[in-house]
Design a protein around this motif. Structure first.
Motif, PDB file in Angstrom:
ATOM      1  N   LEU A 189      -3.304   2.794  -3.154  1.00 21.48           N
ATOM      2  CA  LEU A 189      -2.535   3.480  -2.117  1.00 21.48           C
ATOM      3  C   LEU A 189      -1.188   2.811  -1.867  1.00 21.48           C
ATOM      4  O   LEU A 189      -0.464   3.188  -0.952  1.00 21.48           O
ATOM      5  N   GLY A 190      -0.877   1.824  -2.679  1.00 18.94           N
ATOM      6  CA  GLY A 190       0.414   1.159  -2.589  1.00 18.94           C
ATOM      7  C   GLY A 190       0.549   0.158  -3.715  1.00 18.94           C
ATOM      8  O   GLY A 190      -0.454  -0.258  -4.321  1.00 18.94           O
ATOM      9  N   TYR A 191       1.793  -0.206  -4.031  1.00 22.72           N
ATOM     10  CA  TYR A 191       2.066  -1.149  -5.121  1.00 22.72           C
ATOM     11  C   TYR A 191       3.280  -1.966  -4.703  1.00 22.72           C
ATOM     12  O   TYR A 191       4.401  -1.476  -4.718  1.00 22.72           O
ATOM     13  N   ILE A 192       3.036  -3.200  -4.254  1.00 17.51           N
ATOM     14  CA  ILE A 192       4.099  -4.055  -3.741  1.00 17.51           C
ATOM     15  C   ILE A 192       4.425  -5.126  -4.783  1.00 17.51           C
ATOM     16  O   ILE A 192       3.527  -5.819  -5.261  1.00 17.51           O
ATOM     17  N   LEU A 193       5.698  -5.232  -5.101  1.00 18.56           N
ATOM     18  CA  LEU A 193       6.126  -6.242  -6.062  1.00 18.56           C
ATOM     19  C   LEU A 193       6.517  -7.534  -5.349  1.00 18.56           C
ATOM     20  O   LEU A 193       7.177  -7.507  -4.312  1.00 18.56           O
ATOM     21  N   LYS A 194       6.094  -8.661  -5.906  1.00 21.37           N
ATOM     22  CA  LYS A 194       6.522  -9.975  -5.416  1.00 21.37           C
ATOM     23  C   LYS A 194       7.922 -10.253  -5.958  1.00 21.37           C
ATOM     24  O   LYS A 194       8.210  -9.885  -7.091  1.00 21.37           O
ATOM     25  N   PRO A 195       8.788 -10.935  -5.199  1.00 20.02           N
ATOM     26  CA  PRO A 195       8.580 -11.354  -3.812  1.00 20.02           C
ATOM     27  C   PRO A 195       8.701 -10.164  -2.867  1.00 20.02           C
ATOM     28  O   PRO A 195       9.414  -9.210  -3.153  1.00 20.02           O
ATOM     29  N   PHE A 196       7.995 -10.235  -1.745  1.00 19.80           N
ATOM     30  CA  PHE A 196       7.955  -9.126  -0.800  1.00 19.80           C
ATOM     31  C   PHE A 196       8.320  -9.628   0.588  1.00 19.80           C
ATOM     32  O   PHE A 196       8.311 -10.823   0.853  1.00 19.80           O
ATOM     33  N   THR A 197       8.651  -8.703   1.450  1.00 17.79           N
ATOM     34  CA  THR A 197       8.973  -9.055   2.829  1.00 17.79           C
ATOM     35  C   THR A 197       7.855  -8.588   3.756  1.00 17.79           C
ATOM     36  O   THR A 197       6.986  -7.796   3.361  1.00 17.79           O
ATOM     37  N   GLU A 198       7.894  -9.076   4.977  1.00 16.99           N
ATOM     38  CA  GLU A 198       6.927  -8.646   5.990  1.00 16.99           C
ATOM     39  C   GLU A 198       7.012  -7.128   6.185  1.00 16.99           C
ATOM     40  O   GLU A 198       5.995  -6.441   6.304  1.00 16.99           O
ATOM     41  N   LYS A 199       8.232  -6.605   6.166  1.00 16.99           N
ATOM     42  CA  LYS A 199       8.444  -5.171   6.332  1.00 16.99           C
ATOM     43  C   LYS A 199       7.815  -4.387   5.174  1.00 16.99           C
ATOM     44  O   LYS A 199       7.186  -3.348   5.379  1.00 16.99           O
ATOM     45  N   ASP A 200       7.983  -4.889   3.944  1.00 14.06           N
ATOM     46  CA  ASP A 200       7.359  -4.243   2.773  1.00 14.06           C
ATOM     47  C   ASP A 200       5.849  -4.145   2.968  1.00 14.06           C
ATOM     48  O   ASP A 200       5.235  -3.105   2.706  1.00 14.06           O
ATOM     49  N   LEU A 201       5.265  -5.242   3.420  1.00  9.92           N
ATOM     50  CA  LEU A 201       3.811  -5.307   3.566  1.00  9.92           C
ATOM     51  C   LEU A 201       3.314  -4.330   4.617  1.00  9.92           C
ATOM     52  O   LEU A 201       2.395  -3.537   4.365  1.00  9.92           O
ATOM     53  N   PHE A 202       3.936  -4.337   5.790  1.00  5.22           N
ATOM     54  CA  PHE A 202       3.445  -3.495   6.872  1.00  5.22           C
ATOM     55  C   PHE A 202       3.658  -2.018   6.612  1.00  5.22           C
ATOM     56  O   PHE A 202       2.805  -1.191   6.928  1.00  5.22           O
ATOM     57  N   SER A 203       4.803  -1.666   6.040  1.00  6.15           N
ATOM     58  CA  SER A 203       5.036  -0.246   5.750  1.00  6.15           C
ATOM     59  C   SER A 203       4.032   0.253   4.720  1.00  6.15           C
ATOM     60  O   SER A 203       3.500   1.362   4.843  1.00  6.15           O
ATOM     61  N   SER A 204       3.722  -0.573   3.736  1.00 10.11           N
ATOM     62  CA  SER A 204       2.740  -0.174   2.716  1.00 10.11           C
ATOM     63  C   SER A 204       1.338  -0.044   3.305  1.00 10.11           C
ATOM     64  O   SER A 204       0.612   0.901   2.995  1.00 10.11           O
ATOM     65  N   ILE A 261       0.973 -17.837  -1.064  1.00  9.09           N
ATOM     66  CA  ILE A 261       1.229 -16.411  -0.824  1.00  9.09           C
ATOM     67  C   ILE A 261       0.163 -15.848   0.109  1.00  9.09           C
ATOM     68  O   ILE A 261       0.451 -15.066   1.022  1.00  9.09           O
ATOM     69  N   ALA A 262      -1.083 -16.260  -0.098  1.00 13.02           N
ATOM     70  CA  ALA A 262      -2.169 -15.805   0.774  1.00 13.02           C
ATOM     71  C   ALA A 262      -1.905 -16.230   2.216  1.00 13.02           C
ATOM     72  O   ALA A 262      -2.127 -15.451   3.157  1.00 13.02           O
ATOM     73  N   GLU A 263      -1.403 -17.456   2.404  1.00  9.84           N
ATOM     74  CA  GLU A 263      -1.094 -17.934   3.749  1.00  9.84           C
ATOM     75  C   GLU A 263       0.066 -17.156   4.361  1.00  9.84           C
ATOM     76  O   GLU A 263       0.068 -16.868   5.563  1.00  9.84           O
ATOM     77  N   ASP A 264       1.060 -16.805   3.539  1.00  6.68           N
ATOM     78  CA  ASP A 264       2.163 -15.973   4.030  1.00  6.68           C
ATOM     79  C   ASP A 264       1.645 -14.633   4.539  1.00  6.68           C
ATOM     80  O   ASP A 264       2.047 -14.158   5.609  1.00  6.68           O
ATOM     81  N   ILE A 265       0.756 -14.025   3.768  1.00 10.62           N
ATOM     82  CA  ILE A 265       0.188 -12.726   4.167  1.00 10.62           C
ATOM     83  C   ILE A 265      -0.579 -12.874   5.480  1.00 10.62           C
ATOM     84  O   ILE A 265      -0.440 -12.056   6.390  1.00 10.62           O
ATOM     85  N   CYS A 266      -1.369 -13.949   5.586  1.00 15.25           N
ATOM     86  CA  CYS A 266      -2.118 -14.205   6.824  1.00 15.25           C
ATOM     87  C   CYS A 266      -1.183 -14.331   8.018  1.00 15.25           C
ATOM     88  O   CYS A 266      -1.447 -13.783   9.089  1.00 15.25           O
ATOM     89  N   GLU A 267      -0.094 -15.053   7.819  1.00 15.14           N
ATOM     90  CA  GLU A 267       0.855 -15.251   8.912  1.00 15.14           C
ATOM     91  C   GLU A 267       1.492 -13.928   9.315  1.00 15.14           C
ATOM     92  O   GLU A 267       1.627 -13.626  10.504  1.00 15.14           O
ATOM     93  N   TYR A 268       1.874 -13.121   8.321  1.00 21.46           N
ATOM     94  CA  TYR A 268       2.462 -11.810   8.618  1.00 21.46           C
ATOM     95  C   TYR A 268       1.477 -10.950   9.407  1.00 21.46           C
ATOM     96  O   TYR A 268       1.836 -10.305  10.390  1.00 21.46           O
TER      97      TYR A 268
END
Length: 204
Positions: free
Chosen positions: A100-115, A15-22
């Motif tokens: 300042l945000g609360y993202i539930l897994k699984p998440f998308t790239e769009k979820d991450l950036f908007s948050s 998951i950490a690598e996914d976030i890095c890639e995003y």
């Protein structure tokens, strides 16, 4: 480093690598990845992230909530929770840390950036001095800011990325990075979060 710098606190390497890639797809820089509480505390002591993406469950414990309390008490940095927990009992513990945000897994790239964008904007607006103006700032600096550097400072308080700043002012990202680096040098800081903290200190 002029990019927005992100600390990732996540105990699952994939998951950490996914976030890095995003994050690498846009102009964010991953400052560090912490896989447990000890690594997270060390990273906070040694570095100055502009944003923290924080998992609640680290190694089977709710260490993310404890880290969040410490961030509020000692560092005053924006953070968002990234978690698989949606139980009310966990939410009740998490919300008192004022994420300042609360993202539930699984998440998308769009979820991450908007948050991240909303979190940076809200934090920056809250941190902005009431009387932010170029003349007042230059009265307390040894080397005065230029108009362009002050524009970059204002854009920091809007939570804009380097790319968004470049589009707004019709210049290249490298030009924005130059303005930001000059701004950091004149404030004697190394990141956006440090710049905002320095401005609070100078304008109080």
């Amino acid at each position: 480093m002029a990019n927005i710098q992100v600390l990732i606190v996540e105990d699952e390497p994939l998951i950490a690598e996914d976030i890095c890639e995003y994050l690498s797809n846009v102009d964010y820089t991953v400052l560090d990845i912490a896989y447990n509480k000890a690594q997270a505390l060390k990273a906070l002591e040694q570095q100055s992230p502009d944003m923290i993406i924080l998992d609640i469950n680290l190694g089977g414990n709710l260490d993310g909530i404890e880290i969040a309390h410490l961030i509020n008490q000692k560092y005053q940095l924006p953070f968002i929770f990234l978690t698989s927990y949606s139980h009310k009992s966990i939410l009740d513990q998490a919300k008192v840390t004022r994420p300042l945000g609360y993202i539930l897994k699984p998440f998308t790239e769009k979820d991450l950036f908007s948050s991240i964008e909303i979190a940076l904007y809200n934090f920056s607006q809250h941190a902005q001095p009431h009387n932010l103006n170029l003349e007042r700032i230059n009265q307390v600096l040894l080397s005065p800011l230029t108009e362009k550097e002050f524009q970059a400072l204002q854009d920091i308080y809007l939570g804009l990325t380097n790319k968004q700043m470049a589009e707004k002012h019709f210049v290249t990202v490298n030009t924005i990075k130059t303005h930001l680096q000059n701004l950091y040098d004149k404030l004697s800081v190394g990141s956006r979060s440090e710049a905002m903290a320095k401005l609070r200190e100078l304008t109080n």
